[in-house]
Design a protein around this motif. Structure first.
Motif, short mmCIF file in Angstrom:
data_model
loop_
_atom_site.label_atom_id
_atom_site.label_comp_id
_atom_site.label_asym_id
_atom_site.label_seq_id
_atom_site.Cartn_x
_atom_site.Cartn_y
_atom_site.Cartn_z
N ILE A 21 0.87 -1.18 0.00
CA ILE A 21 0.00 0.00 0.00
C ILE A 21 0.90 1.22 0.00
N VAL A 27 0.60 5.03 0.12
CA VAL A 27 -0.35 6.11 0.40
C VAL A 27 -0.07 7.32 -0.49
N SER A 84 -1.51 6.60 -3.74
CA SER A 84 -2.87 6.05 -3.62
C SER A 84 -2.99 4.73 -4.38
N SER A 85 -1.98 3.88 -4.23
CA SER A 85 -2.00 2.60 -4.94
C SER A 85 -1.94 1.42 -3.98
N VAL A 86 -2.61 0.36 -4.39
CA VAL A 86 -2.60 -0.90 -3.64
C VAL A 86 -2.27 -2.00 -4.62
N LYS A 102 -7.84 -8.81 1.16
CA LYS A 102 -8.36 -7.45 1.05
C LYS A 102 -7.55 -6.58 2.01
N VAL A 103 -7.36 -5.32 1.64
CA VAL A 103 -6.70 -4.40 2.55
C VAL A 103 -7.62 -3.22 2.83
N ASP A 104 -7.52 -2.70 4.04
CA ASP A 104 -8.28 -1.52 4.43
C ASP A 104 -7.45 -0.31 4.04
N HIS A 105 -8.01 0.54 3.22
CA HIS A 105 -7.28 1.69 2.68
C HIS A 105 -7.03 2.79 3.71
N GLN A 106 -7.69 2.73 4.86
CA GLN A 106 -7.46 3.74 5.90
C GLN A 106 -6.46 3.28 6.95
N GLY A 155 -4.56 0.06 6.60
CA GLY A 155 -3.55 -0.85 6.08
C GLY A 155 -3.71 -2.28 6.56
#
Length: 91
Positions: A34, A36, A39-41, A56-60, A62
């Motif tokens: 991730i 930040v 803004s890429s995963v 799955k990852v949580d974008h807020q 990690g």
């Protein structure tokens, strides 16, 4: 338990310039990244097939979630950020 979901926590909110890396196994194979700033995963869920469609990852935060777990998901996970490194053992 097999078939359940498990979430591996970062224990903090992500910051503006964070790079979060999740690694798995004795080879420390990169399974999620991730960035930040960009803004890429990136998920490497095709790594030997065991994570295919299950990560799955949580974008807020990690945090990494593995769904429909199996015994093959047991092992050592490494979380690395700009400021820390920690290991989580999933049994």
């Amino acid at each position: 338990m097999e078939g359940e979901s498990v979430t591996l926590h970062t224990d903090r909110e992500m910051r503006n310039n964070d790079l979060i890396l999740w690694r798995f196994g004795p080879e420390n194979t990169l399974i999620a990244e991730i960035n930040v700033t960009d803004s890429s995963v990136t998920l490497n869920d095709h790594y030997d097939g065991r994570f295919r469609g299950r990560m799955k990852v949580d974008h807020q935060t990690g945090c990494l979630t593995i769904t429909d777990t199996r015994a093959q998901h047991a092992g050592r996970y490494q979380l690395q950020t700009n400021r820390m490194k920690k290991f989580i053992v999933l049994t």
